[in-house]
Each structure stands twice: as structure tokens, then as C-alpha cells.
Design an enzyme around this catalytic site. Sequence first.
Site, PDB file in Angstrom:
ATOM      1  N   ASP A  49       0.815  -1.216   0.000  1.00  0.00           N
ATOM      2  CA  ASP A  49       0.000   0.000   0.000  1.00  0.00           C
ATOM      3  C   ASP A  49       0.852   1.271   0.000  1.00  0.00           C
ATOM      4  O   ASP A  49       0.388   2.336   0.369  1.00  0.00           O
ATOM      5  CB  ASP A  49      -0.944   0.001   1.213  1.00  0.00           C
ATOM      6  CG  ASP A  49      -0.170  -0.109   2.524  1.00  0.00           C
ATOM      7  OD1 ASP A  49       1.068  -0.295   2.472  1.00  0.00           O
ATOM      8  OD2 ASP A  49      -0.798  -0.013   3.582  1.00  0.00           O
ATOM      9  N   HIS A 360      22.601  16.262 -24.533  1.00  0.00           N
ATOM     10  CA  HIS A 360      21.185  15.954 -24.789  1.00  0.00           C
ATOM     11  C   HIS A 360      20.383  17.166 -24.370  1.00  0.00           C
ATOM     12  O   HIS A 360      20.856  18.022 -23.613  1.00  0.00           O
ATOM     13  CB  HIS A 360      20.768  14.706 -23.993  1.00  0.00           C
ATOM     14  CG  HIS A 360      21.129  14.783 -22.526  1.00  0.00           C
ATOM     15  ND1 HIS A 360      20.386  15.471 -21.600  1.00  0.00           N
ATOM     16  CD2 HIS A 360      22.199  14.292 -21.836  1.00  0.00           C
ATOM     17  CE1 HIS A 360      20.954  15.371 -20.411  1.00  0.00           C
ATOM     18  NE2 HIS A 360      22.073  14.673 -20.528  1.00  0.00           N
TER      19      HIS A 360
HETATM   20  N1  GLY Z   1      22.893  12.140 -15.818  1.00  0.00           N
HETATM   21  C1  GLY Z   1      22.437  11.656 -17.021  1.00  0.00           C
HETATM   22  C2  GLY Z   1      23.188  12.240 -18.130  1.00  0.00           C
HETATM   23  O1  GLY Z   1      24.198  12.889 -17.904  1.00  0.00           O
HETATM   24  O2  GLY Z   1      22.803  12.131 -19.241  1.00  0.00           O
HETATM   25 MN    MN Z   2      23.616  14.592 -19.066  1.00  0.00          MN
END
Ligand code: GLY
Ligand code: MN
Length: 448
Positions: A49, A360
Amino acid sequence: MTAEPLSPKKAQPKKPCRPQAARRKRLLAHIGEGVAVIPAATEKMRNRDTPYPYRFDSDFWYLTAFPEPDAALVLADGRSILFCREKDAAKEVWEGFRYGPEAAKEVFGFDAAFPFSSLEAQLPQLLADRSALWHSLGQDAESDARIIRALNAVRGMCRTGKRPPARIHDVRQTLDAMRLIKDAAELVLMQEAADIAAAGHLRAMRACRPGKFEHELEAELIYEFRRRGAAGHAYAPIVAGGGNACVLHYVENDKRLPDAGLVLIDAGCEVRGYAADISRTFPVNGRFSAVQKDCYEIVLAAQAAAVAAIRPGAGFDAPHVAAARILTQGMVDLRLLSGTVDGLVESGAYQRFYMHRTGHWLGLDVHDAGDYKQGETWVPLAPGMTLTVEPGLYIRPAADVPEHLHNLGIRIEDDVVVTKRGCRVYTRAPKTVAEIEAAMQSGRAGAT
Ligand code: GLY
Ligand code: MN
Ligand code: MN
């Protein structure tokens, strides 16, 4: 210049300007005669739960800033409609405050709000006679099933002249494109997350001593993040001593730090949904050895080259290409590779010691929304995009690798926003050899 007296109209308090309302308006304009359904995240159980800590869905949060589960946003006819939990005095005793539709409508600026329990019944009417449905199929099974039931219900109304939407679009693609360019409100929060994350890294550097464990540095990070009001980690932190740094997603963080080795920390906090993502690598004993320094300087130079390559119009891969060349030259200088830089880059031989890409998108998700390629073409960078720049060098022991380089793992990661002329690095934690050694030294002064 004399001050103009305020007219009564000007003196009236303004309604708070919500970036989420502006985003909903943009999406409404995009969907035209269509209807969009964006559900909140559902609670997930950890065991029996006990739920996992609740984290809102990033798209839903981007459009609403409404923090509760059991909710959905419906956009149609230029209107934003929220479905959310009703007030419930008994449940609020156990689980805490919930807005209820009436307050949610006022506080978050929706055009209408209804109980979540009425969504199932209202959905067929909301979908009927719309040109298109905008929904992210496959993201949430419960929501998908509800949509399918509603579509079938509309199909069943054909004798009353009602028709279901003829087309279904993936609303996530549209939201991804919107989220790729950050607005001013987002950049403020990302700066806040970056500042807190940087403070956490500084604290960990200052606390580092031979004999400590990786988890002790992790504790310093979380202490600083929470002390300063961040929600916590934006992703599982990596605190990797020595060769553990050569495991890219090392998260055990439970080993003793090597006295004369390096430690790599990749950690960032989350502030009102927005992530920071910083990596720093430093010597456990506070002083880089000559070999560590040589390797570190290569990664640092690669990062500088990558940052210099970021400007509007450059492709997303421009920083990676720049970093990979410098790293490859470094690998040749260190006698890890032999050959020409052009040849080693072309063949991908450098990937043995640098196997990830240089960055990214960053935002509500640490690996944020947004395309990287359109067909064969890398997405061109544009002002307002936020991304990481994170070159690294990872040298696993092997017979053909000079022994003094074994188990060196280094990554330096900062977060940048693309500006009109180039980019701005907005994460500020000690980074040069001198800055790191000074920061670590200052952690020792007066300490026992
Ligand atoms: N911490 C994940 C990355 O650096 O992409
Ligand atoms: Mn990163
Ligand atoms: Mn990272």
C-alpha cells in the site's frame, strides 16, 4: 522626467500572468477544430500500500502546473478544461490538501473544471464532431482505454448525427517541439536548479576525504539540494570512485573512495519540475596527480571546444564533433590510440574510450523532449534551446592500455542555453584544476 500619475485602470492589481495559460493558448491555436486530451500521471505503487513518491507527468505539468494525480486536461473550442479530484475532508486528513475543481479553476486559470469522476461520462460529448483527437497513445494504458471507450461511445451515437474524430494525432510531437524552446519562466527555474545543483557539487568536493564512502558524498548532495528547497535528485545520482567511473550508469554509490584516485559525480536536482545535470570529476585526496591532470585537461579542452561550437544554425551534433576531435587527439597523445585524428574519428575508434554522445536536451526531463534529427539532418540549434555538454574519457584496464591510465574515468558536464550569438553556460561549479583544488582545500581549512 516626471512620473505619470497612475490611472485607476493601471492601478488595479493584474491577474498573475501564467506561462502555462500562454502554452495552452498556443496548443489550442495549433489544434484548431480538434480536441486534445492530456492526462496527469497516475500514482504507482512501490509495494503493497506504499506508493512511489508522486511525480507529475511533464507534459501535463508544462500545460497546467497542477500538482495532483487523478486529473486530465481537455482542450477544445479555445477552452481549457480541467478534470480533477473533488474536495474530500476525510481523505485530506490522511493525504493532505486537494484543490477540488472550483478552487483549481480559479487558482490555475482554467475556463472550466469538473470532478475527475465525471470525465468518463463527459468524454464522448467532448470528442464528438471534432475534426481530430490529439492524444499521446501508448503513454498511459488507463487513459488510452478511456479514450477508446469514448470513441466507441461516439460511434454508437451515429444515428443522432454525431461522429468521432476522423484523425488521431500524437499530441506529444507538438508538445515536444514546444518544450524544445524554453520560455523565460522555464529559464528562471532552470537557472535555480543549476545554482542549487552546483552548490551540491561544491559541498561534495569540500567534504571529500580519503577513507570516505561514495554514499557519504551522495548524502552531501542531497543535503544541499533539500536544504535549498529543490525537490530532490532529478535522476539517480552517480558517485563513482576510481574505476567505477568507467561504468557509465553506475548508481550503487556504496564503495570506499580510492585514496589516490578520482571520483566522478554526475548529479542534478529538480526545481518545480526542471532538472539540472552536472558532472564533476576530482581527486579524492584534493590534488590531481600529473597523469590525472593530463587526462583531465584533455576532457576540459574537449568541453571548451564543444561549447564554442554551439550557436544558432549549427547542427545538434556540432558540439559532439568538436569534442570528439579533441578527445581523439588526447587519446593519441596518451598512447591509447595510434593513427591520424581524422582516421580515428572517421572509423569511430575513439569510441572505445568515449562511448556516449556529448549532450542531450535538458528541461522538465533530464533527457528532455525534442527531436535530435529530422531525417538525416541534425536539428539546427536555436535560441532558447537548453542542452548539456558532457565529454568524457573512460579507460578500462586492458593489456594494450598503459597501466598508469587504468581505471581513469572522467566526465565534465555543464548545462547551456543557446543564445542569439552563441550559448551561455549557466552551471557554475569549480571546474579547472586550480578551481577544484582550491575548493577542496577550502573544505579542509579548519576541519578536523
Ligand atoms: N545524468 C544523465 C546524463 O548525464 O545524461
Ligand atoms: Mn547529461
Ligand atoms: Mn549527467
